[in-house]
Structure formats: structure tokens, C-alpha cells
Enzyme design. Sequence first.
Site, PDB file in Angstrom:
ATOM      1  N   THR A   1       1.006  -1.163   0.061  1.00  0.00           N
ATOM      2  CA  THR A   1      -0.085  -0.027   0.036  1.00  0.00           C
ATOM      3  C   THR A   1       0.860   1.250  -0.234  1.00  0.00           C
ATOM      4  O   THR A   1       0.281   2.274  -0.339  1.00  0.00           O
ATOM      5  CB  THR A   1      -1.073   0.030   0.962  1.00  0.00           C
TER       6      THR A   1
ATOM      7  N   THR B   1       1.693  -4.340   4.157  1.00  0.00           N
ATOM      8  CA  THR B   1       1.411  -4.710   5.572  1.00  0.00           C
ATOM      9  C   THR B   1       0.907  -6.205   5.849  1.00  0.00           C
ATOM     10  O   THR B   1       0.732  -6.897   6.817  1.00  0.00           O
ATOM     11  CB  THR B   1       0.632  -3.608   6.294  1.00  0.00           C
ATOM     12  N   ASP B   2       0.218  -6.669   4.401  1.00  0.00           N
ATOM     13  CA  ASP B   2      -0.783  -7.801   4.930  1.00  0.00           C
ATOM     14  C   ASP B   2       0.212  -8.985   5.327  1.00  0.00           C
ATOM     15  O   ASP B   2      -0.142  -9.912   6.351  1.00  0.00           O
ATOM     16  CB  ASP B   2      -1.367  -8.284   3.675  1.00  0.00           C
TER      17      ASP B   2
END
Length: 327
Positions: free
Chosen positions: A18, A98-99
Site C-alpha cells: 500500500t 502490511t498484509d
Amino acid sequence: MTLTIRLPRITILGTGGTIAGSATSQTQTTGYQPGAISIQSLIDAVPAIAQIATVKGEQVANFRSTEVTSPILLDLCRRARAANESDDCDGVVITHGTDTLEETAFFLSLTVPWKKPIVFVGAMRPATAISADGPINLLQAVTLAASPTALGRGPLVVLNDRISSGFYITKSSANALDTFKAPEQGHLGYFDNSQPKFFYSSASPIGLHYFDIKDTIDLPQVDIVYGYQGLNPHIITEYVRAGAKGLILATMGNGGWTIAGMEVVRQVIEGGVIVVHSHRSQDGAVSSSVDISISSGLLSPQKSRIMLQLALSSGYTLEQTKSIFEI
Ligand code: ASP
């Protein structure tokens, strides 16, 4: 006489996420494309970085972090090790979605000797959003990687003005800006006017185990099986048929699995598959086992999976593997 001060030299490895995401409008914060903007453009968007460090961007990948595979992890490890050894580099920053950031940060915690700072950074809003969090996070990550205070702490994670341990953190919220937490162990520090401040002096997590994977070219398949009421006991056999050399059970509570399920677990263990009992609860530990399966201790299923992949690829015996989990 003029004194020239040499700025720290920081290598920034870009992998997407992101922080490099792009949406069609400034107000769009979901449904955007992660990994759309190059690492150089992210660096150029934060001119203040040039005051802190001399940075060099390397684009390792540019995608959503769900796409990280073992070869990518091994590539990142090689690059981080090379930077560690190089006289031209004082620290490394890795931009990451971040996942699955917690998986990559945990992997590098176990595989890179901690000579220089390694700092992971991500964002929860795409680069095109109003109040995007990526630029300040990147500035703080570079500041931290350039700081001697980051030495000897292993991979660190920067997000939302906080500094956390790459060994311990987990993504706690699918949406919130303060998503990275280690509820039991806490944050290691914070930023005050973008300067890093630590709560504690440097220390290694108990249970940190180092794997020398210089010559490793791929990692064995290890899968995670989620526990729930009425689980299908045979799903485990299907994972093994599909090539799993190890299995992690995300058990209910402290090692709970159904009676019918345990029967099948025993059969796959007898067939040579290594099984680790982890927990689906965010916190707590699975207690040491007395039988032929292994308990994960504090490690979550996704971190247990990485530890088991590394143990299998290093040729560890069942006893050796048990000893690194059950500390
Ligand atoms: N939503 C993710 C992120 O926060 C996308 C990814 O993990 O690549 O970065």
C-alpha cells in the site's frame, strides 16, 4: 577549514504494498492497486530524506505482499546480508505491504546476522490518498536505519509513529493505521518529531534461532490448517498429498484439536510429516508436548510455518526441531 559530514548510506529495498499503492482519487482508501509506484518515486516524494541519509533504492518486486514467495524471501535475505557486509551501506530499509510484513520480518530475524539496522516500513493508506501515511513512515524508517540506536535489535518495524520488533509484531487490524501490535511484548519505541526514541536498550527475543541459509535456493512446502468446531479431519491428508512436508495446526485454545482430527494427525506424523501445534488465538502459548508432535510456544501459525520451513531445509531432526520451538 570546512568539515564535510558524511551522511549515513541507506539502501532501500522496495517490494510494493500500500505504501506504493495508487488509487483513482484522493479519497479512495480501499480497492486501490498496491505496488503501483516505483521505489525511486516514493523516495523522490520525500525530499527531507536527503537531509538524513544518502539513499539508494532497489526495486526487488512491486506487488501486493500476498504474492511474496520463498524465492523472494531468499532474495531479500541475500540482499540484506550483502548490505550487512558492505562497507558502502550503514543500514537497510525494506518497504513492504502490511498484509504479510510480519512473515518477512520474522524470516529475516532468523536469517540475517544483525550487524546493521534493518527497518521494515509500510502504510495503511495508498500513496495517492489525502493524509497518506507512507511518506512520514518512510522518513522515520530511514531516520531509524541511519541511527546507531537501532543497532543490535534485529529487524524493526516502523508504522504510525511506533517502532516494533520484527520478531514479535502482528497485523492486528485489517484497516486501522495503528495495525502493528505485539500485545504481550509491547512496542520498542516511538518517534518524537521524527527522531527515534526507545523504551529499552537492545535485546534479543528469547527463542530467536539463527539459520545459515546462504546456499538455500528454495524452502519446503509447509501448510497451515485452521481449527474450528466440526472441522473436516481429512483436509490434512489432502495437504500432504499436495506436497506438504510439514503442517501447522492453528489449534483451538492451548493445543485443542478434535478427536477424529487427531487420529488423522497421528497417521500423517507416522508417514513422516512434521506437525506443529500452534494456536488460532492472537496471544498465549501452546505448552510443550510429550508426544511426537511439536508445540509452537508463543509463535503464531504464520510464524511457526516459517520456522518449520527453515528447520526442514536445514535438515534438523525431530528432536532439534522440537528444541527450537519448545524453549
Ligand atoms: N493492504 C496491504 C498493505 O497494507 C497490501 C499489501 O500487503 O501489499 O500494504
